[in-house]
Design an enzyme around this catalytic site. Structure first.
Site, PDB file in Angstrom:
ATOM      1  N   ASN A 248      76.410 -18.862 -32.716  1.00 42.37           N
ATOM      2  CA  ASN A 248      76.778 -19.629 -33.898  1.00 42.37           C
ATOM      3  C   ASN A 248      75.787 -19.241 -34.987  1.00 42.37           C
ATOM      4  OD1 ASN A 248      76.767 -21.612 -35.964  1.00 42.37           O
ATOM      5  ND2 ASN A 248      77.737 -23.095 -34.612  1.00 42.37           N
TER       6      ASN A 248
ATOM      7  N   GLU B  70      81.001 -20.362 -36.959  1.00 44.17           N
ATOM      8  CA  GLU B  70      80.573 -20.870 -38.263  1.00 44.17           C
ATOM      9  C   GLU B  70      80.300 -19.726 -39.244  1.00 44.17           C
ATOM     10  OE1 GLU B  70      78.859 -24.838 -39.047  1.00 44.17           O
ATOM     11  OE2 GLU B  70      77.736 -24.439 -37.203  1.00 44.17           O
TER      12      GLU B  70
ATOM     13  N   ASN C  64      79.730 -27.569 -28.606  1.00 41.27           N
ATOM     14  CA  ASN C  64      79.264 -28.871 -29.080  1.00 41.27           C
ATOM     15  C   ASN C  64      79.283 -29.922 -27.980  1.00 41.27           C
ATOM     16  OD1 ASN C  64      78.287 -28.992 -31.835  1.00 41.27           O
ATOM     17  ND2 ASN C  64      80.300 -28.226 -32.441  1.00 41.27           N
TER      18      ASN C  64
ATOM     19  N   ASP D  22      75.844 -24.064 -26.396  1.00 40.39           N
ATOM     20  CA  ASP D  22      76.536 -22.781 -26.534  1.00 40.39           C
ATOM     21  C   ASP D  22      76.697 -22.183 -25.140  1.00 40.39           C
ATOM     22  OD1 ASP D  22      76.280 -22.192 -29.713  1.00 40.39           O
ATOM     23  OD2 ASP D  22      74.484 -23.183 -28.944  1.00 40.39           O
TER      24      ASP D  22
ATOM     25  N   ASP E  96      70.478 -22.365 -36.665  1.00 40.78           N
ATOM     26  CA  ASP E  96      69.923 -23.380 -35.763  1.00 40.78           C
ATOM     27  C   ASP E  96      70.343 -23.140 -34.316  1.00 40.78           C
ATOM     28  OD1 ASP E  96      72.477 -23.959 -36.645  1.00 40.78           O
ATOM     29  OD2 ASP E  96      72.152 -26.101 -36.895  1.00 40.78           O
ATOM     30  N   HIS E  97      71.188 -22.134 -34.085  1.00 39.05           N
ATOM     31  CA  HIS E  97      71.592 -21.714 -32.741  1.00 39.05           C
ATOM     32  C   HIS E  97      71.026 -20.329 -32.434  1.00 39.05           C
ATOM     33  CE1 HIS E  97      75.076 -24.647 -32.315  1.00 39.05           C
ATOM     34  NE2 HIS E  97      74.841 -24.698 -33.616  1.00 39.05           N
TER      35      HIS E  97
END
Length: 264
Positions: A7, A34, A151, A220, A249-250
């Protein structure tokens, strides 16, 4: 054969990081989530210049998914065919492998916002539609891998502080049951096929020095069909990109499939 998911939280912002990562980690397929850009803004040329091809489903500002591949993908599917949804959350393509066709799917599952909200109900409905579609896909493509940001932290071991997260999305029992319903189709969580370090996470909030404190979640995942599970020799989390300047942030998750023994 290496399959990865990441992501990227805005491909426009982090395209150089993706290209650098592919140069250092030449995987066969990289599933991105994303993208946060419309179809016409997808930077295809940047990938073709380094020897990759791409299929994508873009959306301005939000969502968006892609599969970046070494070889050309066929039978491309955008979104869930029986679920009317304007949000771009699924892109699927079929790749050649020494074992035959492999269906590779990039998925960006809904966040849910808060328990009891409309977005939470949408998330649970979306998972039901995903399960229904995957059931049919597995009939057509026994060799299937679905990678992405689900998620959902499946178990308490995937949460840095389970007590703190009680009553929040990503860890609620209905969400975990929805994730588990995918495994009931015969899919397996590749990361959990192997012994892993405790406190292994794929996402950390930008706030409160979460990455520095390793206050993260494992949301993830790489899910593999029964036909692929025996060939998975490793599944790892690459935390290095989280230390980049302006990181996502991933971080990436990479699964390795080794077909050599079967072909010998």
């Amino acid at each position: 054969m290496k399959l990865a998911t990441w992501n990227i939280n805005s491909l426009k912002v982090r395209l150089p990081q993706v290209l650098d990562w592919l140069a250092a980690n030449p995987v066969d397929a990289l599933c991105l989530q994303e993208l946060k850009l419309p179809d016409e803004k997808f930077p295809l040329e940047a990938f073709t210049e380094i020897g990759y091809q791409a299929n994508w489903a873009g959306q301005k500002t939000y969502n968006g998914v892609a599969v970046i591949t070494r070889g050309a993908g066929t039978d491309v599917q955008r979104n869930l065919p029986a679920y009317d949804d304007h949000q771009q959350r699924i892109i699927a393509t079929t790749l050649d492998s020494p074992m035959g066709d492999i269906r590779v799917i990039s998925a960006y599952c809904p966040n849910g916002q808060s328990i009891g909200s409309d977005k939470y109900e949408y998330k649970l409905e979306w998972f039901k539609a995903l399960r229904s579609w995957l059931r049919d896909e597995l009939q057509r493509y026994p060799r299937l891998a679905i990678l992405g940001d689900y998620n959902v932290a499946p178990k308490d071991e995937d949460v840095h502080d389970p007590l703190k997260w009680i009553g929040d999305v990503l860890v609620s029992e209905p969400e975990r049951e929805a994730f588990g319903s995918l495994l009931e189709l015969g899919l397996s969580d590749a990361f959990r096929q192997f012994e892993q370090e405790e406190k292994s996470f794929t996402w950390w909030d930008y706030r409160r020095y979460a990455f520095r404190r390793n206050a993260g979640l494992r949301i993830d995942h790489v899910l593999l069909s029964q036909a692929l599970q025996p060939y998975c020799t490793a599944c790892v989390i690459d935390k290095a990109p989280r230390a980049n300047e302006q990181p996502s942030d991933h971080v990436p998750v990479i699964a390795t499939l080794d077909f050599a023994a079967a072909l010998a």
